[in-house]
Design a protein around this motif. Structure first.
Motif, PDB file in Angstrom:
ATOM      1  N   THR A 136     -44.332  30.571  -2.110  1.00 39.41           N
ATOM      2  CA  THR A 136     -43.165  30.208  -0.953  1.00 39.41           C
ATOM      3  C   THR A 136     -43.545  29.163  -0.105  1.00 39.41           C
ATOM      4  N   ILE A 137     -42.841  28.081  -0.029  1.00 38.61           N
ATOM      5  CA  ILE A 137     -43.519  26.953   1.041  1.00 38.61           C
ATOM      6  C   ILE A 137     -42.627  26.970   2.095  1.00 38.61           C
ATOM      7  N   VAL A 138     -43.325  27.046   3.430  1.00 33.67           N
ATOM      8  CA  VAL A 138     -42.382  27.116   4.606  1.00 33.67           C
ATOM      9  C   VAL A 138     -42.777  25.728   5.292  1.00 33.67           C
ATOM     10  N   ALA A 139     -41.600  24.815   5.457  1.00 33.99           N
ATOM     11  CA  ALA A 139     -41.817  23.756   6.032  1.00 33.99           C
ATOM     12  C   ALA A 139     -41.394  23.945   7.639  1.00 33.99           C
ATOM     13  N   GLY A 140     -42.382  23.873   8.407  1.00 33.54           N
ATOM     14  CA  GLY A 140     -42.113  23.953   9.799  1.00 33.54           C
ATOM     15  C   GLY A 140     -42.625  25.331  10.498  1.00 33.54           C
ATOM     16  N   PHE A 141     -43.547  25.357  11.302  1.00 33.16           N
ATOM     17  CA  PHE A 141     -44.025  26.781  11.508  1.00 33.16           C
ATOM     18  C   PHE A 141     -43.800  26.934  13.040  1.00 33.16           C
ATOM     19  N   GLY A 142     -42.961  26.616  13.738  1.00 32.57           N
ATOM     20  CA  GLY A 142     -42.356  27.043  14.805  1.00 32.57           C
ATOM     21  C   GLY A 142     -42.004  28.362  14.973  1.00 32.57           C
ATOM     22  N   ASN A 143     -40.937  28.706  15.933  1.00 37.15           N
ATOM     23  CA  ASN A 143     -40.633  30.058  16.100  1.00 37.15           C
ATOM     24  C   ASN A 143     -39.866  30.637  14.965  1.00 37.15           C
ATOM     25  N   SER A 144     -38.898  29.707  14.409  1.00 38.16           N
ATOM     26  CA  SER A 144     -38.300  30.550  13.212  1.00 38.16           C
ATOM     27  C   SER A 144     -39.347  30.558  12.033  1.00 38.16           C
ATOM     28  N   GLY A 145     -40.137  29.589  11.652  1.00 36.50           N
ATOM     29  CA  GLY A 145     -40.911  29.485  10.575  1.00 36.50           C
ATOM     30  C   GLY A 145     -42.118  30.622  10.737  1.00 36.50           C
ATOM     31  N   SER A 146     -42.619  30.822  11.879  1.00 33.21           N
ATOM     32  CA  SER A 146     -43.341  31.609  11.924  1.00 33.21           C
ATOM     33  C   SER A 146     -42.989  33.203  11.651  1.00 33.21           C
ATOM     34  N   GLU A 147     -41.740  33.438  12.396  1.00 33.37           N
ATOM     35  CA  GLU A 147     -41.073  34.656  12.128  1.00 33.37           C
ATOM     36  C   GLU A 147     -40.853  35.130  10.574  1.00 33.37           C
ATOM     37  N   ALA A 148     -40.389  34.102   9.966  1.00 37.77           N
ATOM     38  CA  ALA A 148     -40.180  33.945   8.547  1.00 37.77           C
ATOM     39  C   ALA A 148     -41.372  34.666   7.842  1.00 37.77           C
ATOM     40  N   VAL A 149     -42.605  33.660   8.083  1.00 33.33           N
ATOM     41  CA  VAL A 149     -43.819  33.990   7.437  1.00 33.33           C
ATOM     42  C   VAL A 149     -44.155  35.511   7.922  1.00 33.33           C
ATOM     43  N   GLY A 150     -44.396  35.894   9.073  1.00 33.00           N
ATOM     44  CA  GLY A 150     -44.617  37.139   9.591  1.00 33.00           C
ATOM     45  C   GLY A 150     -43.879  38.230   8.818  1.00 33.00           C
ATOM     46  N   VAL A 163     -47.338  28.668   1.384  1.00 37.04           N
ATOM     47  CA  VAL A 163     -48.007  27.337   1.878  1.00 37.04           C
ATOM     48  C   VAL A 163     -47.366  26.874   3.097  1.00 37.04           C
ATOM     49  N   VAL A 164     -47.997  26.710   4.204  1.00 36.33           N
ATOM     50  CA  VAL A 164     -47.146  26.050   5.376  1.00 36.33           C
ATOM     51  C   VAL A 164     -47.428  24.611   5.617  1.00 36.33           C
ATOM     52  N   LEU A 165     -46.224  23.829   5.768  1.00 34.64           N
ATOM     53  CA  LEU A 165     -46.356  22.420   5.903  1.00 34.64           C
ATOM     54  C   LEU A 165     -46.086  22.150   7.605  1.00 34.64           C
ATOM     55  N   VAL A 182     -52.381  25.909   4.077  1.00 32.61           N
ATOM     56  CA  VAL A 182     -51.887  24.914   4.940  1.00 32.61           C
ATOM     57  C   VAL A 182     -52.208  23.272   4.817  1.00 32.61           C
ATOM     58  N   MET A 183     -51.188  22.661   5.066  1.00 35.16           N
ATOM     59  CA  MET A 183     -51.331  21.159   4.933  1.00 35.16           C
ATOM     60  C   MET A 183     -50.620  20.563   6.211  1.00 35.16           C
ATOM     61  N   GLN A 184     -51.490  19.601   6.758  1.00 33.17           N
ATOM     62  CA  GLN A 184     -50.984  18.706   7.855  1.00 33.17           C
ATOM     63  C   GLN A 184     -50.475  17.492   7.014  1.00 33.17           C
ATOM     64  N   ALA A 185     -49.062  17.503   7.064  1.00 25.97           N
ATOM     65  CA  ALA A 185     -48.280  16.468   6.432  1.00 25.97           C
ATOM     66  C   ALA A 185     -46.791  16.483   6.607  1.00 25.97           C
ATOM     67  N   VAL A 196     -47.752  20.233  -3.077  1.00 34.12           N
ATOM     68  CA  VAL A 196     -47.773  21.879  -3.009  1.00 34.12           C
ATOM     69  C   VAL A 196     -46.911  22.373  -4.226  1.00 34.12           C
ATOM     70  N   GLN A 197     -46.920  21.587  -4.966  1.00 31.70           N
ATOM     71  CA  GLN A 197     -46.357  22.231  -6.417  1.00 31.70           C
ATOM     72  C   GLN A 197     -44.840  22.576  -6.324  1.00 31.70           C
TER      73      GLN A 197
END
Length: 350
Positions: A136-150, A163-165, A182-185, A196-197
């Motif tokens: 699963t690719i997560v583009a954006g690790f702000g409030n919503s992105g971090s909630e989704a990953v958690g 994979v977090v972008l 993670v990738m800073q991009a 990130v395939q």
């Protein structure tokens, strides 16, 4: 109850800013510093050349000075040229020896920064790319992105398959601490999604913080991976249609969802609690969507559902459990059901 991702607090780091100098400029600065230090030692040795003795011919030429400087700045010397006065020996002990250590540190640091580290990072990235499949690719690790990953991790999804972008290094550090790749991009670029395939991904979650950026990321991912499910978070209601047009499979509006919970709470606290229960991995029940198995073809939604069947998704149409189409499932149908937490399918780890 709504579950929130908690990240351990850490002391503030050093104030820093990304260097505006390119790799070539940084390398030139280091080489220039090396040459300056060597030139300084050569100058002092030449001025004090009478303080040295050449055991080969007894004379100190300029070539002998350069030779002695290079040897003494990189090694402890061979003994063919030696300082004979106290001042020359003090200079070599107090100036040349620290410079020698400093030069070795610069050389080692340069080799690590521009050769070893880059080669290592490329090798690690290649190995990670080879393992990326069904991730699963997560583009954006702000409030919503971090909630989704958690939430994904809470549901049993292996963080190594996430994979977090993001372009924020602090956000990436938090994601990496959870075990994610993670990738800073810039996720709007084709090269980033290809690296990130995205074509091999299980799903893509986009929450860039700005609707226009999220929609552009969705366009990039969709044209590269036409069949991968993409979920996009938008804040403005009038951006839901552009997100759909950009190829989003699911568009989430947190404001609208909050409104649903608020409206439900007016009918009784139990409704809002149950809706939150369904949406959270920590609840007693879960909403689950899946494609039916071959042996379930011909069965009714009620008989096929593991828990309580709610809806059949067939050719873009939603069929309720009370409608006639739910009485007999056909190949390719997807069903939405409510499953008790202990029966919820766990995602296997790699």
């Amino acid at each position: 109850m709504q579950r929130r991702l908690r990240v351990m607090s850490s002391p503030p780091g050093l104030l820093r800013q990304k260097s505006s100098l390119g790799v070539g400029a940084q390398l030139l600065i280091r080489v220039g510093l090396l040459l300056f230090l060597l030139a300084f030692i050569v100058l002092v040795h030449w001025i004090e050349r009478d303080s040295f003795r050449d055991n080969l011919d007894g004379e100190m030429s300029f070539a002998d000075i350069i030779y002695f400087t290079m040897i003494s700045a990189t090694t402890t010397g061979y003994g063919d040229i030696v300082p004979v006065t106290e001042r020359a020996r003090l200079f070599d002990a107090l100036i040349v020896t620290p410079v020698r250590i400093f030069l070795l540190l610069i050389l080692a640091g340069t080799a690590y920064t521009f050769v070893i580290k880059r080669s290592w990072n490329k090798w690690v990235m290649k190995r990670l790319q080879e393992r990326l499949n069904g991730h699963t690719i997560v583009a954006g690790f702000g409030n919503s992105g971090s909630e989704a990953v958690g939430e994904l991790i809470q549901r049993g999804f292996d963080p190594r398959r996430i994979v977090v972008l993001d372009q924020d290094e602090k956000a990436l550090e938090r994601a990496e601490a959870l075990g994610c790749a993670v990738m800073q991009a810039d996720a709007t670029r084709d090269a980033t999604m290809e690296s990130v395939q995205v074509t091999q991904a299980r799903s893509v979650i986009i929450s860039a913080g700005r609707d226009d950026t999220s929609i552009l990321i969705c366009l990039t991912a969709r044209h590269l991976a036409p069949h991968v499910p993409i979920s996009v978070v938008v804040r403005a209601g009038d951006n839901e249609f552009p997100a759909k047009a950009a190829g989003a499979t699911t568009v989430i509006n947190p404001v609208s969802f909050s409104g649903l919970l608020l409206a439900g709470s007016t009918e009784g606290a139990g409704i809002a609690d149950y809706m939150a229960d369904l949406a959270s991995a920590s609840g007693r029940v879960r909403l689950h969507e899946r494609e039916i198995e071959a042996f379930e073809v011909g069965k009714s939604l009620k008989d096929a559902a593991v828990g309580m069947g709610l809806r059949v998704l067939r050719n873009g149409e939603s069929i309720g459990w009370w409608e006639g189409g739910a009485a007999e499932l056909v190949a390719g149908d997807r069903i939405i059901e409510i499953i008790p937490d202990h029966l919820f399918p766990r995602i296997p780890r790699i």
